[in-house]
Design a protein around this motif. Structure first.
Motif, PDB file in Angstrom:
ATOM      1  N   LEU A  30      46.122-105.950 -24.282  1.00  0.00           N
ATOM      2  CA  LEU A  30      46.457-105.141 -23.112  1.00  0.00           C
ATOM      3  C   LEU A  30      45.251-104.969 -22.186  1.00  0.00           C
ATOM      4  O   LEU A  30      45.392-105.005 -20.953  1.00  0.00           O
ATOM      5  CB  LEU A  30      46.984-103.772 -23.550  1.00  0.00           C
ATOM      6  CG  LEU A  30      48.332-103.782 -24.286  1.00  0.00           C
ATOM      7  CD1 LEU A  30      48.652-102.387 -24.822  1.00  0.00           C
ATOM      8  CD2 LEU A  30      49.447-104.255 -23.361  1.00  0.00           C
ATOM      9  N   LEU A  31      44.070-104.793 -22.766  1.00  0.00           N
ATOM     10  CA  LEU A  31      42.871-104.662 -21.941  1.00  0.00           C
ATOM     11  C   LEU A  31      42.606-105.938 -21.156  1.00  0.00           C
ATOM     12  O   LEU A  31      42.250-105.893 -19.969  1.00  0.00           O
ATOM     13  CB  LEU A  31      41.661-104.314 -22.817  1.00  0.00           C
ATOM     14  CG  LEU A  31      41.642-102.906 -23.412  1.00  0.00           C
ATOM     15  CD1 LEU A  31      40.457-102.743 -24.353  1.00  0.00           C
ATOM     16  CD2 LEU A  31      41.582-101.844 -22.313  1.00  0.00           C
ATOM     17  N   LYS A  32      42.770-107.063 -21.809  1.00  0.00           N
ATOM     18  CA  LYS A  32      42.572-108.345 -21.120  1.00  0.00           C
ATOM     19  C   LYS A  32      43.560-108.485 -19.964  1.00  0.00           C
ATOM     20  O   LYS A  32      43.196-108.905 -18.855  1.00  0.00           O
ATOM     21  CB  LYS A  32      42.737-109.498 -22.103  1.00  0.00           C
ATOM     22  CG  LYS A  32      42.465-110.878 -21.524  1.00  0.00           C
ATOM     23  CD  LYS A  32      42.561-111.939 -22.598  1.00  0.00           C
ATOM     24  CE  LYS A  32      42.179-113.318 -22.038  1.00  0.00           C
ATOM     25  NZ  LYS A  32      43.090-113.760 -20.982  1.00  0.00           N
ATOM     26  N   GLN A  33      44.814-108.107 -20.205  1.00  0.00           N
ATOM     27  CA  GLN A  33      45.837-108.221 -19.160  1.00  0.00           C
ATOM     28  C   GLN A  33      45.550-107.296 -17.989  1.00  0.00           C
ATOM     29  O   GLN A  33      45.612-107.712 -16.823  1.00  0.00           O
ATOM     30  CB  GLN A  33      47.215-107.889 -19.752  1.00  0.00           C
ATOM     31  CG  GLN A  33      47.746-108.915 -20.729  1.00  0.00           C
ATOM     32  CD  GLN A  33      49.060-108.477 -21.353  1.00  0.00           C
ATOM     33  OE1 GLN A  33      49.526-107.349 -21.139  1.00  0.00           O
ATOM     34  NE2 GLN A  33      49.667-109.358 -22.138  1.00  0.00           N
ATOM     35  N   ILE A  34      45.210-106.054 -18.279  1.00  0.00           N
ATOM     36  CA  ILE A  34      45.091-105.062 -17.201  1.00  0.00           C
ATOM     37  C   ILE A  34      43.867-105.326 -16.329  1.00  0.00           C
ATOM     38  O   ILE A  34      43.879-105.052 -15.127  1.00  0.00           O
ATOM     39  CB  ILE A  34      45.077-103.627 -17.783  1.00  0.00           C
ATOM     40  CG1 ILE A  34      45.520-102.620 -16.715  1.00  0.00           C
ATOM     41  CG2 ILE A  34      43.718-103.264 -18.363  1.00  0.00           C
ATOM     42  CD1 ILE A  34      45.843-101.249 -17.266  1.00  0.00           C
ATOM     43  N   ILE A  35      42.816-105.871 -16.920  1.00  0.00           N
ATOM     44  CA  ILE A  35      41.611-106.172 -16.153  1.00  0.00           C
ATOM     45  C   ILE A  35      41.861-107.326 -15.179  1.00  0.00           C
ATOM     46  O   ILE A  35      41.282-107.382 -14.088  1.00  0.00           O
ATOM     47  CB  ILE A  35      40.440-106.498 -17.105  1.00  0.00           C
ATOM     48  CG1 ILE A  35      39.950-105.203 -17.778  1.00  0.00           C
ATOM     49  CG2 ILE A  35      39.299-107.182 -16.375  1.00  0.00           C
ATOM     50  CD1 ILE A  35      38.913-105.414 -18.850  1.00  0.00           C
ATOM     51  N   GLU A  36      42.755-108.233 -15.542  1.00  0.00           N
ATOM     52  CA  GLU A  36      43.026-109.404 -14.703  1.00  0.00           C
ATOM     53  C   GLU A  36      44.039-109.137 -13.596  1.00  0.00           C
ATOM     54  O   GLU A  36      44.240-109.974 -12.717  1.00  0.00           O
ATOM     55  CB  GLU A  36      43.525-110.562 -15.577  1.00  0.00           C
ATOM     56  CG  GLU A  36      42.466-111.077 -16.551  1.00  0.00           C
ATOM     57  CD  GLU A  36      43.016-112.134 -17.497  1.00  0.00           C
ATOM     58  OE1 GLU A  36      44.259-112.314 -17.515  1.00  0.00           O
ATOM     59  OE2 GLU A  36      42.208-112.762 -18.215  1.00  0.00           O
ATOM     60  N   ILE A  37      44.683-107.968 -13.600  1.00  0.00           N
ATOM     61  CA  ILE A  37      45.724-107.673 -12.610  1.00  0.00           C
ATOM     62  C   ILE A  37      45.097-107.234 -11.285  1.00  0.00           C
ATOM     63  O   ILE A  37      44.183-106.409 -11.261  1.00  0.00           O
ATOM     64  CB  ILE A  37      46.665-106.566 -13.130  1.00  0.00           C
ATOM     65  CG1 ILE A  37      47.417-107.043 -14.376  1.00  0.00           C
ATOM     66  CG2 ILE A  37      47.673-106.155 -12.047  1.00  0.00           C
ATOM     67  CD1 ILE A  37      48.206-105.943 -15.061  1.00  0.00           C
ATOM     68  N   ASP A  38      45.592-107.781 -10.206  1.00  0.00           N
ATOM     69  CA  ASP A  38      45.218-107.340  -8.861  1.00  0.00           C
ATOM     70  C   ASP A  38      46.138-106.171  -8.495  1.00  0.00           C
ATOM     71  O   ASP A  38      47.299-106.370  -8.130  1.00  0.00           O
ATOM     72  CB  ASP A  38      45.386-108.489  -7.864  1.00  0.00           C
ATOM     73  CG  ASP A  38      44.936-108.104  -6.456  1.00  0.00           C
ATOM     74  OD1 ASP A  38      44.801-106.893  -6.189  1.00  0.00           O
ATOM     75  OD2 ASP A  38      44.735-109.008  -5.627  1.00  0.00           O
ATOM     76  N   ILE A  39      45.620-104.968  -8.611  1.00  0.00           N
ATOM     77  CA  ILE A  39      46.457-103.770  -8.466  1.00  0.00           C
ATOM     78  C   ILE A  39      47.113-103.710  -7.094  1.00  0.00           C
ATOM     79  O   ILE A  39      48.297-103.361  -6.968  1.00  0.00           O
ATOM     80  CB  ILE A  39      45.631-102.493  -8.711  1.00  0.00           C
ATOM     81  CG1 ILE A  39      45.003-102.530 -10.103  1.00  0.00           C
ATOM     82  CG2 ILE A  39      46.499-101.248  -8.555  1.00  0.00           C
ATOM     83  CD1 ILE A  39      44.054-101.387 -10.365  1.00  0.00           C
ATOM     84  N   SER A  40      46.376-104.023  -6.062  1.00  0.00           N
ATOM     85  CA  SER A  40      46.918-103.897  -4.710  1.00  0.00           C
ATOM     86  C   SER A  40      48.073-104.846  -4.452  1.00  0.00           C
ATOM     87  O   SER A  40      48.964-104.550  -3.648  1.00  0.00           O
ATOM     88  CB  SER A  40      45.814-104.137  -3.679  1.00  0.00           C
ATOM     89  OG  SER A  40      45.251-105.435  -3.845  1.00  0.00           O
ATOM     90  N   ILE A 109      40.634 -97.002  -9.218  1.00  0.00           N
ATOM     91  CA  ILE A 109      41.243 -97.284 -10.512  1.00  0.00           C
ATOM     92  C   ILE A 109      40.487 -98.363 -11.275  1.00  0.00           C
ATOM     93  O   ILE A 109      40.270 -98.258 -12.493  1.00  0.00           O
ATOM     94  CB  ILE A 109      42.725 -97.688 -10.338  1.00  0.00           C
ATOM     95  CG1 ILE A 109      43.556 -96.467  -9.919  1.00  0.00           C
ATOM     96  CG2 ILE A 109      43.274 -98.293 -11.631  1.00  0.00           C
ATOM     97  CD1 ILE A 109      45.013 -96.770  -9.697  1.00  0.00           C
ATOM     98  N   GLU A 110      40.056 -99.400 -10.563  1.00  0.00           N
ATOM     99  CA  GLU A 110      39.431-100.539 -11.246  1.00  0.00           C
ATOM    100  C   GLU A 110      38.202-100.121 -12.049  1.00  0.00           C
ATOM    101  O   GLU A 110      38.026-100.530 -13.209  1.00  0.00           O
ATOM    102  CB  GLU A 110      39.036-101.605 -10.225  1.00  0.00           C
ATOM    103  CG  GLU A 110      38.465-102.859 -10.875  1.00  0.00           C
ATOM    104  CD  GLU A 110      38.184-103.959  -9.866  1.00  0.00           C
ATOM    105  OE1 GLU A 110      37.504-104.930 -10.234  1.00  0.00           O
ATOM    106  OE2 GLU A 110      38.655-103.853  -8.713  1.00  0.00           O
ATOM    107  N   ALA A 111      37.350 -99.268 -11.466  1.00  0.00           N
ATOM    108  CA  ALA A 111      36.144 -98.835 -12.175  1.00  0.00           C
ATOM    109  C   ALA A 111      36.497 -98.033 -13.422  1.00  0.00           C
ATOM    110  O   ALA A 111      35.855 -98.185 -14.474  1.00  0.00           O
ATOM    111  CB  ALA A 111      35.265 -98.005 -11.242  1.00  0.00           C
ATOM    112  N   ILE A 112      37.514 -97.195 -13.316  1.00  0.00           N
ATOM    113  CA  ILE A 112      37.910 -96.379 -14.468  1.00  0.00           C
ATOM    114  C   ILE A 112      38.501 -97.263 -15.563  1.00  0.00           C
ATOM    115  O   ILE A 112      38.284 -97.016 -16.759  1.00  0.00           O
ATOM    116  CB  ILE A 112      38.916 -95.295 -14.043  1.00  0.00           C
ATOM    117  CG1 ILE A 112      38.345 -94.435 -12.916  1.00  0.00           C
ATOM    118  CG2 ILE A 112      39.276 -94.396 -15.235  1.00  0.00           C
ATOM    119  CD1 ILE A 112      39.336 -93.441 -12.326  1.00  0.00           C
ATOM    120  N   ILE A 113      39.238 -98.304 -15.167  1.00  0.00           N
ATOM    121  CA  ILE A 113      39.790 -99.237 -16.160  1.00  0.00           C
ATOM    122  C   ILE A 113      38.669 -99.881 -16.960  1.00  0.00           C
ATOM    123  O   ILE A 113      38.754-100.028 -18.191  1.00  0.00           O
ATOM    124  CB  ILE A 113      40.650-100.316 -15.476  1.00  0.00           C
ATOM    125  CG1 ILE A 113      41.983 -99.725 -15.014  1.00  0.00           C
ATOM    126  CG2 ILE A 113      40.895-101.505 -16.410  1.00  0.00           C
ATOM    127  CD1 ILE A 113      42.886 -99.275 -16.150  1.00  0.00           C
TER     128      ILE A 113
END
Length: 319
Positions: A30-40, A109-113
């Motif tokens: 899940l960490l690998k997936q969420i870091i690779e997502i472009d939130i915007s 959000i990205e920094a907190i992730i």
């Protein structure tokens, strides 16, 4: 780091430690997936993965309420003190992200992730090299089996429940023998043991009025406290409940009892003004494990001050 370290390879499926390690693998994915997502550009995917990762709370709750108490019984209190604080730090990260989502502040959000990822990776490392191997050394097989039944009440991060882990035979006897107090002359409750004095004191100091009416509509108990909302005296014990209310309320009380008995309702609530205070009154049907009606609990509480609560109070301010 391998998802299953050598010391856990031969553990049976469903063993609490093996489940924790399976969750480790899921967390890393899940960490690998969420870091690779472009939130915007793909907020929906981020939101779904974030919510799945946030179920790490179940893992924290199992450790704090299940694993740590067993370790404490063997004299190892470090995890309860140090690791619990680390859990709270990660919880604050999740809370910050939820606030960012509410405010549509995607920039931060990205920094907190990345903070969450670093902290979870560090936590899992400590678990694998210290917490789990030491726990396996300290705890008996029976204790792990006992723990599993409590784990089931809290739940797991996994999409499917782990395979069943063998139940203890005569588990309660062995569990009682390991408690740091004698169970002699104590009342066996669903979870725990209390003396009659302790039970009476607990009920006396609860900030609510409690009255238990049995399946025959007779009052069998009320808690005696100094700050009861409605007065009670010993003469009420054994009395039919319909005679314990003013005439204008009797029909309502009988209607509640009938609905509880026929199973059409399980609760009823009211709120009234009484002596310049706001009183919340609730009735709950009591049923046994076979769903047979066993009476009703009436609970009354002065909620005047509760209704005035605003914001948060997180610090002790006795001074």
């Amino acid at each position: 780091m391998s998802a299953i370290p050598q010391y856990a390879v031969d553990l049976p499926e469903g063993h609490p430690v093996k489940v924790y390690l399976e969750e480790n693998a899921l967390i890393r994915t899940l960490l690998k997936q969420i870091i690779e997502i472009d939130i915007s550009n793909d907020f929906e995917t981020f939101f779904n993965v974030f919510n799945q990762l946030a179920t790490v709370e179940k893992r924290f709750a199992r450790k704090e309420n299940q694993l740590f108490p067993y370790l404490e019984k063997h004299g190892w209190t470090g995890p309860s003190q140090g690791m619990w604080a680390f859990h709270d730090k990660i919880r604050e990260h999740f809370k910050s992200i939820r606030e960012c989502i509410t405010n549509k502040d995607y920039f931060h959000i990205e920094a907190i992730i990345y903070d969450i990822a670093d902290d979870l990776q560090g936590l899992m490392h400590i678990e694998v090299i210290r917490l789990f191997p030491n726990a396996l050394e300290l705890l008996s097989e029976d204790e792990w089996k006992e723990m599993r039944s409590g784990d089931e009440e809290i739940g797991w991060m996994l999409s499917e429940d782990p395979v069943p882990y063998p139940a203890i035979e005569a588990g309660e006897t062995r569990r009682e023998q390991r408690l740091p107090f004698s169970t002699k002359d104590r009342i066996r409750l669903n979870e725990g043991f209390m003396t009659g004095e302790q039970l009476n004191l607990m009920l006396q100091f609860m900030p609510v009025d409690l009255t238990y009416v049995d399946e025959n509509d007779r009052v069998i108990f009320y808690n005696r406290g100094e700050n009861r909302v409605f007065p009670r005296s010993a003469g009420v014990i054994g009395r039919e409940v319909k005679f314990c209310h003013p005439p204008k309320s009797v029909d309502t009380v009988l209607q509640i009892l009938e609905a509880f008995k026929d199973g059409s309702q399980d609760s009823a609530e009211f709120w009234i003004n009484y002596k310049d205070r706001k009183i919340h009154i609730r009735y709950f049907a009591i049923r046994d494990y076979e769903n047979n009606y066993k009476g009703v609990i009436e609970m009354s509480q002065d909620i005047t001050d509760i209704l005035n609560i605003e914001g948060q109070k997180r610090l002790l301010d006795w001074e």
